[in-house]
Design a protein around this motif. Structure first.
Motif, PDB file in Angstrom:
ATOM      1  N   TYR A  93       0.828  -1.211   0.000  1.00 58.55           N
ATOM      2  CA  TYR A  93       0.000   0.000   0.000  1.00 58.55           C
ATOM      3  C   TYR A  93       0.861   1.260   0.000  1.00 58.55           C
ATOM      4  O   TYR A  93       0.516   2.246  -0.661  1.00 58.55           O
ATOM      5  N   LEU A  94       1.983   1.238   0.738  1.00 61.65           N
ATOM      6  CA  LEU A  94       2.840   2.421   0.746  1.00 61.65           C
ATOM      7  C   LEU A  94       3.405   2.683  -0.648  1.00 61.65           C
ATOM      8  O   LEU A  94       3.460   3.840  -1.110  1.00 61.65           O
ATOM      9  N   THR A  95       3.775   1.628  -1.349  1.00 66.48           N
ATOM     10  CA  THR A  95       4.273   1.786  -2.719  1.00 66.48           C
ATOM     11  C   THR A  95       3.183   2.328  -3.625  1.00 66.48           C
ATOM     12  O   THR A  95       3.426   3.201  -4.473  1.00 66.48           O
ATOM     13  N   ALA A  96       1.962   1.832  -3.435  1.00 67.46           N
ATOM     14  CA  ALA A  96       0.840   2.312  -4.247  1.00 67.46           C
ATOM     15  C   ALA A  96       0.571   3.791  -3.990  1.00 67.46           C
ATOM     16  O   ALA A  96       0.329   4.568  -4.924  1.00 67.46           O
ATOM     17  N   TYR A  97       0.638   4.216  -2.712  1.00 64.53           N
ATOM     18  CA  TYR A  97       0.414   5.630  -2.399  1.00 64.53           C
ATOM     19  C   TYR A  97       1.517   6.500  -3.000  1.00 64.53           C
ATOM     20  O   TYR A  97       1.263   7.626  -3.472  1.00 64.53           O
ATOM     21  N   GLU A  98       2.756   5.998  -2.992  1.00 61.45           N
ATOM     22  CA  GLU A  98       3.852   6.768  -3.584  1.00 61.45           C
ATOM     23  C   GLU A  98       3.708   6.891  -5.094  1.00 61.45           C
ATOM     24  O   GLU A  98       4.253   7.828  -5.700  1.00 61.45           O
ATOM     25  N   LYS A  99       2.982   5.959  -5.702  1.00 63.40           N
ATOM     26  CA  LYS A  99       2.800   5.988  -7.160  1.00 63.40           C
ATOM     27  C   LYS A  99       1.529   6.707  -7.581  1.00 63.40           C
ATOM     28  O   LYS A  99       1.103   6.625  -8.737  1.00 63.40           O
TER      29      LYS A  99
ATOM     30  N   SER B   3      -8.152  -6.004   5.522  1.00 62.96           N
ATOM     31  CA  SER B   3      -7.123  -6.949   5.060  1.00 62.96           C
ATOM     32  C   SER B   3      -7.649  -7.856   3.944  1.00 62.96           C
ATOM     33  O   SER B   3      -7.558  -9.084   4.002  1.00 62.96           O
ATOM     34  N   ILE B   4      -8.202  -7.222   2.889  1.00 64.17           N
ATOM     35  CA  ILE B   4      -8.741  -7.960   1.748  1.00 64.17           C
ATOM     36  C   ILE B   4      -7.588  -8.411   0.855  1.00 64.17           C
ATOM     37  O   ILE B   4      -6.847  -7.596   0.304  1.00 64.17           O
ATOM     38  N   ASN B   5      -7.445  -9.688   0.681  1.00 64.24           N
ATOM     39  CA  ASN B   5      -6.295 -10.243  -0.033  1.00 64.24           C
ATOM     40  C   ASN B   5      -6.307  -9.937  -1.526  1.00 64.24           C
ATOM     41  O   ASN B   5      -5.258  -9.657  -2.122  1.00 64.24           O
ATOM     42  N   THR B   6      -7.467 -10.017  -2.149  1.00 61.95           N
ATOM     43  CA  THR B   6      -7.511  -9.834  -3.610  1.00 61.95           C
ATOM     44  C   THR B   6      -7.125  -8.416  -4.011  1.00 61.95           C
ATOM     45  O   THR B   6      -6.510  -8.209  -5.061  1.00 61.95           O
ATOM     46  N   ILE B   7      -7.452  -7.439  -3.168  1.00 63.63           N
ATOM     47  CA  ILE B   7      -7.091  -6.056  -3.469  1.00 63.63           C
ATOM     48  C   ILE B   7      -5.575  -5.886  -3.397  1.00 63.63           C
ATOM     49  O   ILE B   7      -4.951  -5.265  -4.272  1.00 63.63           O
ATOM     50  N   ALA B   8      -4.941  -6.455  -2.342  1.00 64.72           N
ATOM     51  CA  ALA B   8      -3.489  -6.357  -2.212  1.00 64.72           C
ATOM     52  C   ALA B   8      -2.791  -7.044  -3.373  1.00 64.72           C
ATOM     53  O   ALA B   8      -1.783  -6.545  -3.899  1.00 64.72           O
ATOM     54  N   ALA B   9      -3.320  -8.183  -3.826  1.00 67.29           N
ATOM     55  CA  ALA B   9      -2.720  -8.891  -4.952  1.00 67.29           C
ATOM     56  C   ALA B   9      -2.840  -8.071  -6.233  1.00 67.29           C
ATOM     57  O   ALA B   9      -1.892  -8.007  -7.031  1.00 67.29           O
ATOM     58  N   GLN B  10      -4.003  -7.438  -6.443  1.00 66.93           N
ATOM     59  CA  GLN B  10      -4.165  -6.600  -7.630  1.00 66.93           C
ATOM     60  C   GLN B  10      -3.223  -5.408  -7.610  1.00 66.93           C
ATOM     61  O   GLN B  10      -2.620  -5.057  -8.632  1.00 66.93           O
ATOM     62  N   LEU B  11      -3.085  -4.774  -6.427  1.00 69.37           N
ATOM     63  CA  LEU B  11      -2.201  -3.621  -6.326  1.00 69.37           C
ATOM     64  C   LEU B  11      -0.761  -3.998  -6.661  1.00 69.37           C
ATOM     65  O   LEU B  11      -0.083  -3.316  -7.433  1.00 69.37           O
ATOM     66  N   ALA B  12      -0.289  -5.098  -6.063  1.00 68.24           N
ATOM     67  CA  ALA B  12       1.091  -5.518  -6.297  1.00 68.24           C
ATOM     68  C   ALA B  12       1.318  -5.860  -7.760  1.00 68.24           C
ATOM     69  O   ALA B  12       2.378  -5.554  -8.326  1.00 68.24           O
ATOM     70  N   ASP B  13       0.325  -6.464  -8.379  1.00 71.03           N
ATOM     71  CA  ASP B  13       0.464  -6.824  -9.790  1.00 71.03           C
ATOM     72  C   ASP B  13       0.488  -5.567 -10.658  1.00 71.03           C
ATOM     73  O   ASP B  13       1.208  -5.502 -11.664  1.00 71.03           O
ATOM     74  N   GLU B  14      -0.282  -4.555 -10.249  1.00 71.26           N
ATOM     75  CA  GLU B  14      -0.377  -3.336 -11.050  1.00 71.26           C
ATOM     76  C   GLU B  14       0.880  -2.472 -10.926  1.00 71.26           C
ATOM     77  O   GLU B  14       1.400  -1.962 -11.919  1.00 71.26           O
ATOM     78  N   ILE B  15       1.413  -2.306  -9.702  1.00 75.52           N
ATOM     79  CA  ILE B  15       2.567  -1.421  -9.500  1.00 75.52           C
ATOM     80  C   ILE B  15       3.899  -2.148  -9.684  1.00 75.52           C
ATOM     81  O   ILE B  15       4.942  -1.510  -9.797  1.00 75.52           O
ATOM     82  N   GLY B  16       3.854  -3.480  -9.710  1.00 75.24           N
ATOM     83  CA  GLY B  16       5.069  -4.254  -9.924  1.00 75.24           C
ATOM     84  C   GLY B  16       5.672  -4.753  -8.614  1.00 75.24           C
ATOM     85  O   GLY B  16       5.906  -3.958  -7.694  1.00 75.24           O
ATOM     86  N   MET B  17       5.885  -6.058  -8.538  1.00 75.29           N
ATOM     87  CA  MET B  17       6.430  -6.629  -7.304  1.00 75.29           C
ATOM     88  C   MET B  17       7.840  -6.114  -7.018  1.00 75.29           C
ATOM     89  O   MET B  17       8.249  -5.989  -5.857  1.00 75.29           O
TER      90      MET B  17
ATOM     91  N   SER C  10       8.896  -3.107  -7.335  1.00 73.94           N
ATOM     92  CA  SER C  10       8.751  -1.842  -6.604  1.00 73.94           C
ATOM     93  C   SER C  10       8.390  -2.093  -5.138  1.00 73.94           C
ATOM     94  O   SER C  10       8.866  -1.380  -4.238  1.00 73.94           O
ATOM     95  N   VAL C  11       7.563  -3.092  -4.898  1.00 74.57           N
ATOM     96  CA  VAL C  11       7.193  -3.431  -3.519  1.00 74.57           C
ATOM     97  C   VAL C  11       8.431  -3.896  -2.743  1.00 74.57           C
ATOM     98  O   VAL C  11       8.658  -3.495  -1.597  1.00 74.57           O
ATOM     99  N   ILE C  12       9.233  -4.748  -3.373  1.00 78.00           N
ATOM    100  CA  ILE C  12      10.446  -5.230  -2.718  1.00 78.00           C
ATOM    101  C   ILE C  12      11.400  -4.081  -2.444  1.00 78.00           C
ATOM    102  O   ILE C  12      12.025  -4.005  -1.374  1.00 78.00           O
TER     103      ILE C  12
END
Length: 824
Positions: A460-466, A506-520, A522-524
């Motif tokens: 989520y922090l990566t998503a907010y930064e993007k 803590s909805i899992n599908t939303i977190a998975a979509q976010l990571a897929d959209e912004i790139g894993m 970037s999350v790492i």
């Protein structure tokens, strides 16, 4: 040195040990050959029968037999006037006369003589072998071992020591007369009159041990103990005792009595990691041996016999009783008068270091010991000023113990861990497990477990930064990323939801979509910037916390968000001091870090607060305190996490099992969130009223401890009868204002007090009745014990409880703590 014993001159040089050993070896080889010949002849005689036995006996007697034969023959010649025939042995002429004839006629007598000779020969061989293998004087070099660490809390209170204390070598000019008198009186009264080995003491010890049916008294002199410490091993064998006697005789011929006594005091072990009298004096009393008082000297002299059992840091009562015995022996030997002994017994002995390390702090100590070596790898004793807050540490240990004791069995959760950080990254408290003695494995720093939804912070922090925001809406729906199909814990889908709600729930599908959209990748990268060092595989499931991480690094990452630091440097050592005036290490000012973008950080903190206000972390809500956090639960409920943030603290909690077995549906919002609330609610109050702390930056020393000198005061490590009643070496003490509880609560108190010193004294304005020592106020680490027990719900306040204890009970009632939890 007494007036009756003149000073013995000290030999200028010690003989060369290798030359002496070589000469002894040559003599031993010659003697071995003769003894071997005699032993073989005797055995051969026993095998051949009566006639051969007599001859074997004759050969075994050797020179003595020849002399006896010559004397017998001369006597007969003088009686008869007939000289013996030349070349014929007198025994051959009179085969039936004299001792040889009697041996031939009585073969059993010859066999008895041979049997008697065998043990004598064995002892002679052992003595010769011991002498031939005699080690050189001073051949044993003490192991360097771990350097001594004295560990202070953040307020300067010493709470632990580790390693071997060496101190300074005591000289004759620095040794107090009463110290020498105390050691000689209790260890070796005839020290100034014997010559290294005391036959009288040996006979006395043998007699007393025989009468008592066991080993009750030793016979080693101070000289023998000195050579054992400096030249021999500690093996308990007859050979070592023989060598000990040989070396003691040699030392007495080359050293004065004063030098022997000084050498002994400088090498003896006095318990608690202290080697040498000066180290022991500094370890226990905070001063050099030169400044020891008579009662202190008597206590140290009494430790030598059983240092591990009598060390005052773990058995103050036993050490005091032994010191009284030493004083009595000094009276018996005339070293002091009875009046001086009575005065010494009445003096208060104050330890300048605490009892043994509180067990729970050992997890933290293991970590800072390694840090100290890395920060200042110098030899010699050092003092560490750490970041540990003893009040918060005790609170953290108690909260985890109470929760797991109350609910752990039902919920199949056996272990817990906690890390407490401030905004600067200082580690204020650390719990690595329920019992350090049972397992030294630190679950806060060493355990690597899947983080579960705790990892969503980085997504989520990566998503907010993007450019996304908490109001951004995504659809909770079935998705597939490659072969992976994430599922929600609830098993259902909610449709369109804003990111703030998705994070809070803590909805899992939303977190998975976010990571897929912004790139894993970037999350790492975000996780690395916030201090996560564990391996993070670039796979889609990483978004839901499939990677294994430690509690400390995850707590550090959340603290980095609070402090706006990438990464936040966590630390446990403020300063390291040696014997000199200047510190060996001072923590430098924090290095500049890359701050988090202000807008994305604010959005992240808002999302964290939503978790506690309306999401999975509602159990962590605290009235009148802003709290944010995130829960984490792994597959099959193997791990449950909660990391919470307040304006001043970041607290990470993990609950699970060491064997990775499943718990009984324990998620991060269950036990971990409840533990966080229990701790943070009380920690906030403690920190608001905490005592003034000396400057850690300047490495200021701790303030001197206040001595308890009130009449009737008791101190020591007590036994717990119930949560309101303690026992000090058989003396029962009731805590003022507390009606004690037995059972599980008493066991928890016993675990908390284990090997920690408690000081009890009458309440102000109250008289002490020796016959009825009830109603005392007791302290542990400067805190009132009754107040701690009542605040934790470990007992009820009695009718005579003062107002502060009634308030403590009321706080426990309001928080449903301890026994009040059972009465909901």
């Amino acid at each position: 040195m007494t007036d009756q014993e003149p000073e013995r001159p000290k030999a200028p040089d010690v003989p060369d040990a290798r030359t002496a050993a070589r000469e002894a070896g040559q003599a031993a080889r010659v003697l071995f050959r003769h003894l071997g010949f005699l032993l073989a002849t005797a055995l051969r005689g026993l095998a051949r029968g009566s006639l051969s036995t007599g001859r074997a006996a004759r050969r075994m007697l050797g020179t003595l037999g020849s002399r006896l034969t010559a004397r017998t023959t001369s006597a007969r010649a003088s009686d008869t006037g007939t000289p013996p025939a030349a070349g014929i042995a007198p025994a051959a002429q009179t085969p039936q006369s004299g001792w040889r004839g009697r041996l031939r006629q009585r073969p059993y007598l010859a066999a008895g003589l041979a049997a008697l000779a065998l043990p004598l020969v064995f002892v002679a061989c052992l003595v010769l072998y011991s002498f031939a293998t005699l080690p050189p004087l001073g051949g044993v070099v003490p192991e360097g071992g771990q350097r001594a660490l004295t560990v202070e809390a953040d307020d300067g209170r010493v709470f632990a020591t580790r390693g071997a204390f060496q101190g300074q070598k005591l000289t004759a000019a620095d040794m107090p007369a009463h110290l020498a008198q105390a050691v000689v009186s209790i260890e070796d009264r005839r020290f100034y009159s014997h010559w290294g080995v005391d036959p009288r003491g040996l006979v006395r010890a043998l007699w007393r041990n025989t009468v008592s049916g066991g080993v009750r008294e030793g016979a080693s002199t101070i000289t023998q103990q000195y050579v054992r410490l400096t030249s021999l091993t500690q093996e308990k064998t007859l050979r070592r005792k023989i060598q000990e006697a040989f070396l003691a005789l040699r030392v007495e011929s080359t050293m004065s009595k004063e030098d022997i006594l000084l050498g002994y005091l400088n090498t003896a072990y006095f318990g608690a990691g202290a080697y040498g009298i000066d180290a022991a004096s500094r370890r226990y009393f905070g001063k050099g041996a030169k400044a020891l008082t008579l009662p202190e000297a008597a206590m140290l002299a009494g430790l030598v016999r059983a240092p591990s059992q009598l060390a005052p840091t773990r058995n103050f009562g036993g050490a005091k009783e032994r010191a009284d015995i030493v004083l009595q022996t000094m009276v018996e030997t005339g070293a002091i008068t009875a009046a001086e002994a009575d005065k010494a017994r009445a003096e208060t002995i104050t330890l300048r270091t605490p009892p043994e390390t509180p067990p729970g702090t050992n997890y933290f100590l293991d970590m800072v010991s390694a840090d100290a070596k890395r920060l200042s790898d110098t030899s010699g004793d050092v003092t560490l000023r750490t970041t540990l807050n003893l009040d918060l540490q005790s609170l953290a240990e108690g909260v985890i113990a109470r929760r797991l004791d109350a609910e752990g069995a039902k919920k199949k959760a056996s272990q817990g861990a906690m890390v407490v950080l401030n905004k600067e990254g200082a580690i204020l408290a650390m719990v690595g497990g329920r019992d350090y003695e049972d397992s030294q494995f630190n679950r806060a720093t060493q355990a690597k477990r899947q983080a579960g939804s705790l990892f969503k912070l980085f997504v989520y922090l990566t998503a907010y930064e993007k450019g996304l925001s908490p109001e951004t809406v995504l659809v909770d729906r079935p998705i597939q990323i490659g072969d992976w199909e994430p599922q929600n814990a609830s098993g259902r889908f909610r449709g369109a939801v804003p990111l703030r709600t998705a994070f809070a729930q803590s909805i899992n599908t939303i977190a998975a979509q976010l990571a897929d959209e912004i790139g894993m990748a970037s999350v790492i990268e975000t996780a690395r910037k916030l201090g996560v060092t564990s391996d993070l595989p670039n796979v889609p499931s990483l978004a839901l916390g499939s990677a294994e991480v430690s509690l400390l690094e995850m707590t550090r990452a959340y603290a980095g968000v609070l402090a706006s630091a990438q990464p936040l440097d966590t630390y446990g050592v403020h300063a390291i001091r040696g014997p000199g005036p200047d510190p060996l290490y001072l923590r430098p000012d924090a290095k500049p870090t890359t701050p988090l973008p202000g807008e994305s950080r604010a959005m992240m903190l808002d999302s964290l607060q939503a978790v506690v206000d309306s999401g999975t972390g509602r159990a962590a809500r605290i009235t009148n305190l802003a709290v944010g956090g995130k829960t984490g639960t792994t597959q099959d409920y193997r791990d449950a996490w909660f990391v919470g943030v307040t304006p001043d603290l970041v607290v990470g909690v993990w609950v699970g099992n060491d064997d990775n077995s499943s718990m009984n549906k324990v998620g991060g919002g269950d036990l971990p969130a409840a533990i966080f609330k229990d701790f943070t609610q009380r920690a906030t109050v403690q920190m608001a009223s905490r005592r003034k702390r000396p400057s850690a930056a300047r490495a200021e020393p701790a303030p001197a401890a206040k001595e308890t000198s009130a009449a009737g005061a008791l101190r020591g490590v007590p036994e717990v009868i119930d949560t309101g009643t303690l026992s000090f070496r058989g003396r029962t003490v009731r805590l003022l204002g507390v009606d004690g509880e037995r059972g599980a609560l008493a066991r928890q108190l016993a675990r908390y007090l284990r090997r920690r010193e408690v000081v009890c004294a009458p309440a102000a304005g109250e008289a002490t009745d020796e016959a009825q020592p009830a109603g005392l106020r007791c302290q542990i680490d400067g805190d009132d014990l009754a107040s701690l027990i009542l605040t934790a719900g470990g007992a009820r306040a009695s009718e005579d409880a003062p107002s502060d204890l009634l308030a403590a009970e009321e706080q426990a009632r309001s928080e449903r703590a301890g026994l009040w939890q059972r009465e909901r």
